[in-house]
Motif scaffolding. Structure first.
Motif, PDB file in Angstrom:
ATOM      1  N   SER A 174       0.814  -1.226   0.000  1.00  0.00           N
ATOM      2  CA  SER A 174       0.000   0.000   0.000  1.00  0.00           C
ATOM      3  C   SER A 174       0.844   1.270   0.000  1.00  0.00           C
ATOM      4  O   SER A 174       0.289   2.372  -0.032  1.00  0.00           O
ATOM      5  N   TYR A 175       2.182   1.123   0.017  1.00  0.00           N
ATOM      6  CA  TYR A 175       3.032   2.293   0.221  1.00  0.00           C
ATOM      7  C   TYR A 175       4.227   2.298  -0.738  1.00  0.00           C
ATOM      8  O   TYR A 175       4.533   1.301  -1.388  1.00  0.00           O
ATOM      9  N   GLY A 176       4.915   3.438  -0.758  1.00  0.00           N
ATOM     10  CA  GLY A 176       6.237   3.502  -1.340  1.00  0.00           C
ATOM     11  C   GLY A 176       7.237   2.944  -0.348  1.00  0.00           C
ATOM     12  O   GLY A 176       7.163   3.236   0.853  1.00  0.00           O
ATOM     13  N   VAL A 177       8.165   2.126  -0.831  1.00  0.00           N
ATOM     14  CA  VAL A 177       9.093   1.402   0.030  1.00  0.00           C
ATOM     15  C   VAL A 177      10.519   1.690  -0.430  1.00  0.00           C
ATOM     16  O   VAL A 177      10.781   1.862  -1.627  1.00  0.00           O
ATOM     17  N   ILE A 178      11.455   1.744   0.517  1.00  0.00           N
ATOM     18  CA  ILE A 178      12.848   1.954   0.147  1.00  0.00           C
ATOM     19  C   ILE A 178      13.583   0.621   0.034  1.00  0.00           C
ATOM     20  O   ILE A 178      13.246  -0.355   0.703  1.00  0.00           O
ATOM     21  N   ALA A 179      14.580   0.608  -0.850  1.00  0.00           N
ATOM     22  CA  ALA A 179      15.553  -0.478  -0.869  1.00  0.00           C
ATOM     23  C   ALA A 179      16.740   0.006  -0.046  1.00  0.00           C
ATOM     24  O   ALA A 179      17.400   0.977  -0.411  1.00  0.00           O
ATOM     25  N   PRO A 180      17.004  -0.626   1.094  1.00  0.00           N
ATOM     26  CA  PRO A 180      18.038  -0.115   2.000  1.00  0.00           C
ATOM     27  C   PRO A 180      19.438  -0.554   1.591  1.00  0.00           C
ATOM     28  O   PRO A 180      19.647  -1.645   1.067  1.00  0.00           O
ATOM     29  N   GLY A 181      20.386   0.340   1.844  1.00  0.00           N
ATOM     30  CA  GLY A 181      21.789   0.030   1.672  1.00  0.00           C
ATOM     31  C   GLY A 181      22.458  -0.048   3.023  1.00  0.00           C
ATOM     32  O   GLY A 181      21.913  -0.635   3.965  1.00  0.00           O
ATOM     33  N   ALA A 182      23.619   0.576   3.135  1.00  0.00           N
ATOM     34  CA  ALA A 182      24.377   0.519   4.388  1.00  0.00           C
ATOM     35  C   ALA A 182      23.648   1.260   5.504  1.00  0.00           C
ATOM     36  O   ALA A 182      23.048   2.313   5.274  1.00  0.00           O
ATOM     37  N   ARG A 183      23.705   0.709   6.694  1.00  0.00           N
ATOM     38  CA  ARG A 183      23.131   1.365   7.867  1.00  0.00           C
ATOM     39  C   ARG A 183      24.185   2.253   8.510  1.00  0.00           C
ATOM     40  O   ARG A 183      25.288   1.792   8.843  1.00  0.00           O
ATOM     41  N   LYS A 184      23.859   3.530   8.676  1.00  0.00           N
ATOM     42  CA  LYS A 184      24.764   4.462   9.338  1.00  0.00           C
ATOM     43  C   LYS A 184      24.601   4.411  10.855  1.00  0.00           C
ATOM     44  O   LYS A 184      25.537   4.701  11.595  1.00  0.00           O
ATOM     45  N   LEU A 188      19.388   5.566  10.801  1.00  0.00           N
ATOM     46  CA  LEU A 188      19.818   6.193   9.557  1.00  0.00           C
ATOM     47  C   LEU A 188      20.312   5.128   8.585  1.00  0.00           C
ATOM     48  O   LEU A 188      21.240   4.375   8.896  1.00  0.00           O
ATOM     49  N   THR A 189      19.669   5.071   7.411  1.00  0.00           N
ATOM     50  CA  THR A 189      19.957   4.023   6.438  1.00  0.00           C
ATOM     51  C   THR A 189      20.154   4.633   5.056  1.00  0.00           C
ATOM     52  O   THR A 189      19.391   5.519   4.644  1.00  0.00           O
ATOM     53  N   GLU A 190      21.146   4.161   4.331  1.00  0.00           N
ATOM     54  CA  GLU A 190      21.338   4.584   2.948  1.00  0.00           C
ATOM     55  C   GLU A 190      20.180   4.054   2.095  1.00  0.00           C
ATOM     56  O   GLU A 190      19.687   2.947   2.307  1.00  0.00           O
ATOM     57  N   VAL A 191      19.740   4.862   1.131  1.00  0.00           N
ATOM     58  CA  VAL A 191      18.672   4.460   0.214  1.00  0.00           C
ATOM     59  C   VAL A 191      19.293   4.155  -1.145  1.00  0.00           C
ATOM     60  O   VAL A 191      19.973   5.002  -1.725  1.00  0.00           O
ATOM     61  N   THR A 192      19.047   2.952  -1.665  1.00  0.00           N
ATOM     62  CA  THR A 192      19.590   2.576  -2.973  1.00  0.00           C
ATOM     63  C   THR A 192      18.535   2.596  -4.069  1.00  0.00           C
ATOM     64  O   THR A 192      18.861   2.634  -5.244  1.00  0.00           O
ATOM     65  N   ALA A 193      17.249   2.571  -3.685  1.00  0.00           N
ATOM     66  CA  ALA A 193      16.169   2.629  -4.666  1.00  0.00           C
ATOM     67  C   ALA A 193      14.857   2.899  -3.941  1.00  0.00           C
ATOM     68  O   ALA A 193      14.742   2.706  -2.720  1.00  0.00           O
ATOM     69  N   LEU A 194      13.867   3.344  -4.707  1.00  0.00           N
ATOM     70  CA  LEU A 194      12.522   3.562  -4.204  1.00  0.00           C
ATOM     71  C   LEU A 194      11.568   2.728  -5.039  1.00  0.00           C
ATOM     72  O   LEU A 194      11.618   2.758  -6.270  1.00  0.00           O
ATOM     73  N   VAL A 195      10.706   1.978  -4.378  1.00  0.00           N
ATOM     74  CA  VAL A 195       9.778   1.096  -5.073  1.00  0.00           C
ATOM     75  C   VAL A 195       8.362   1.462  -4.662  1.00  0.00           C
ATOM     76  O   VAL A 195       8.036   1.492  -3.469  1.00  0.00           O
ATOM     77  N   GLU A 196       7.511   1.765  -5.627  1.00  0.00           N
ATOM     78  CA  GLU A 196       6.155   2.207  -5.341  1.00  0.00           C
ATOM     79  C   GLU A 196       5.205   1.016  -5.270  1.00  0.00           C
ATOM     80  O   GLU A 196       5.053   0.259  -6.237  1.00  0.00           O
ATOM     81  N   LYS A 197       4.606   0.791  -4.111  1.00  0.00           N
ATOM     82  CA  LYS A 197       3.574  -0.221  -3.874  1.00  0.00           C
ATOM     83  C   LYS A 197       3.979  -1.604  -4.419  1.00  0.00           C
ATOM     84  O   LYS A 197       3.303  -2.163  -5.290  1.00  0.00           O
ATOM     85  N   PRO A 198       5.076  -2.154  -3.921  1.00  0.00           N
ATOM     86  CA  PRO A 198       5.505  -3.470  -4.410  1.00  0.00           C
ATOM     87  C   PRO A 198       4.630  -4.588  -3.851  1.00  0.00           C
ATOM     88  O   PRO A 198       3.982  -4.441  -2.809  1.00  0.00           O
ATOM     89  N   LYS A 199       4.610  -5.727  -4.552  1.00  0.00           N
ATOM     90  CA  LYS A 199       3.988  -6.912  -3.982  1.00  0.00           C
ATOM     91  C   LYS A 199       4.785  -7.333  -2.743  1.00  0.00           C
ATOM     92  O   LYS A 199       5.995  -7.100  -2.668  1.00  0.00           O
ATOM     93  N   ARG A 200       4.087  -7.948  -1.816  1.00  0.00           N
ATOM     94  CA  ARG A 200       4.750  -8.332  -0.566  1.00  0.00           C
ATOM     95  C   ARG A 200       6.018  -9.133  -0.820  1.00  0.00           C
ATOM     96  O   ARG A 200       7.066  -8.879  -0.216  1.00  0.00           O
ATOM     97  N   GLU A 201       5.956 -10.077  -1.764  1.00  0.00           N
ATOM     98  CA  GLU A 201       7.103 -10.941  -2.010  1.00  0.00           C
ATOM     99  C   GLU A 201       8.231 -10.225  -2.750  1.00  0.00           C
ATOM    100  O   GLU A 201       9.378 -10.697  -2.765  1.00  0.00           O
ATOM    101  N   ASP A 202       7.919  -9.068  -3.362  1.00  0.00           N
ATOM    102  CA  ASP A 202       8.935  -8.322  -4.115  1.00  0.00           C
ATOM    103  C   ASP A 202       9.498  -7.131  -3.348  1.00  0.00           C
ATOM    104  O   ASP A 202      10.437  -6.478  -3.813  1.00  0.00           O
ATOM    105  N   ALA A 203       8.943  -6.830  -2.195  1.00  0.00           N
ATOM    106  CA  ALA A 203       9.347  -5.635  -1.451  1.00  0.00           C
ATOM    107  C   ALA A 203      10.785  -5.766  -0.948  1.00  0.00           C
ATOM    108  O   ALA A 203      11.131  -6.785  -0.339  1.00  0.00           O
ATOM    109  N   PRO A 204      11.623  -4.745  -1.183  1.00  0.00           N
ATOM    110  CA  PRO A 204      13.006  -4.815  -0.724  1.00  0.00           C
ATOM    111  C   PRO A 204      13.161  -4.570   0.775  1.00  0.00           C
ATOM    112  O   PRO A 204      14.234  -4.791   1.335  1.00  0.00           O
ATOM    113  N   SER A 205      12.122  -4.084   1.430  1.00  0.00           N
ATOM    114  CA  SER A 205      12.146  -3.863   2.878  1.00  0.00           C
ATOM    115  C   SER A 205      10.717  -3.619   3.338  1.00  0.00           C
ATOM    116  O   SER A 205       9.773  -3.632   2.531  1.00  0.00           O
ATOM    117  N   ASN A 206      10.551  -3.397   4.630  1.00  0.00           N
ATOM    118  CA  ASN A 206       9.243  -3.007   5.168  1.00  0.00           C
ATOM    119  C   ASN A 206       9.291  -1.576   5.683  1.00  0.00           C
ATOM    120  O   ASN A 206       8.525  -1.195   6.566  1.00  0.00           O
TER     121      ASN A 206
END
Length: 295
Positions: A174-184, A188-206
């Motif tokens: 139901s949301y835009g989700v980030i693909a996380p990179g390195a944790r600072k 605080l987390t690096e963002v490597t991509a933004l995914v709009e409303k992904p399927k649960r099984e395809d979501a790079p994070s929660n």
């Protein structure tokens, strides 16, 4: 990336408030949805209070037709104040509505072409400075506030930042989700991509995008040449995605609560939650809830 000593501070904030608020009709036929009250303050006031706590000086409202009440709320009400003063009423209740002269600017979004377009409408006022964006429908409650947490992170890493929240995995679609990179850090987390409303099984994070942003002024140039995206509108998410890899981009996990006041149930939830935190109301509200629930 500029050093901390030369990094420009976050002095300006854009508030896209041109929407029609159709989900709240007929209440919003003549009143902007941002002026609907959560207890005794309109929704827009909570966002402005959050901005001020974060040290933001200039408020930029991107408005549309029928939105003058928002600006008037932050104007001086001479008749009201004179009457209250004459009756020895406490005027401090109006303090949050007072804006220093020159610190409130309005620009008009004549055509509803999406969030990205609304932000782009503020380009002349933003100029060459980094700036914050507040979506007032997303009510963020915490201490310190969400934007203060983000500004503190910006002072550490610079670049672009978005606020995120953890949600159950079944809700990510139901949301835009980030693909996380390195944790600072823990928040605080690096963002490597933004995914709009992904399927649960395809979501790079929660971790979902939650309505607060700090962006560099280059995003305006990206929006300038950007075509329409989802829904036939100019999407801010598309412009941000293009900046990933070109500039530092991080997510700040907000330590607080989010209420979706763009929905009726979220609006009611926010009202109840804040009422339960107020010493002058909490006991009465609990008693009302017990009575209504039959407990």
């Amino acid at each position: 990336m500029t050093s901390a000593t030369t990094r420009k501070p976050i002095r300006k904030a854009v508030f896209p408030v041109a929407g029609l608020g159709t989900r709240f009709l007929p209440a919003t036929k003549a009143i902007p949805k941002e002026m609907l009250p959560i207890i005794d303050r309109p929704l827009i006031q909570y966002a402005v209070d959050e901005a001020r706590e974060a040290g933001i000086e200039q408020l930029i409202f991107v408005t549309g037709r029928g939105k003058t009440a928002i600006v008037e709320h932050f104007d001086t009400a001479y008749e009201l104040e004179s009457t209250m003063s004459g009756r020895n009423k406490d005027l401090s209740v109006l303090d949050p509505t007072r804006i220093q002269p020159g610190n409130l600017v309005t620009v008009r979004q004549q055509v509803p072409m999406g969030l990205g377009h609304a932000v782009w409408c503020a380009r002349a006022v933003v100029g060459d400075e980094p700036f914050a964006i507040f979506l007032p429908d997303e009510m963020m409650v915490g201490s310190p506030g969400c934007m203060k947490q983000m500004v503190d992170a910006y002072n550490e890493v610079g670049g672009n930042l978005i606020s995120v929240l953890e949600v159950p995995e079944e809700e990510v679609s139901s949301y835009g989700v980030i693909a996380p990179g390195a944790r600072k850090s823990d928040t605080l987390t690096e963002v490597t991509a933004l995914v709009e409303k992904p399927k649960r099984e395809d979501a790079p994070s929660n971790l979902i995008i939650s309505g607060r942003y700090i962006l560099q002024p280059e995003v305006m140039r990206t929006l300038e040449s950007q075509g329409k995206g989802a829904g036939g509108e100019i999407q801010l998410t598309d412009a941000m995605a293009k900046m990933i890899g070109e500039q530092p981009f991080h997510a700040v996990t907000f330590a607080g609560r989010r209420f979706d006041c763009g929905s009726k149930t979220g609006f009611v939830e926010a009202t109840i939650a804040l009422a339960l935190e107020r010493p002058d109301m909490a006991d009465d509200v609990r008693a009302i809830m017990r009575r209504l629930l039959g407990d």
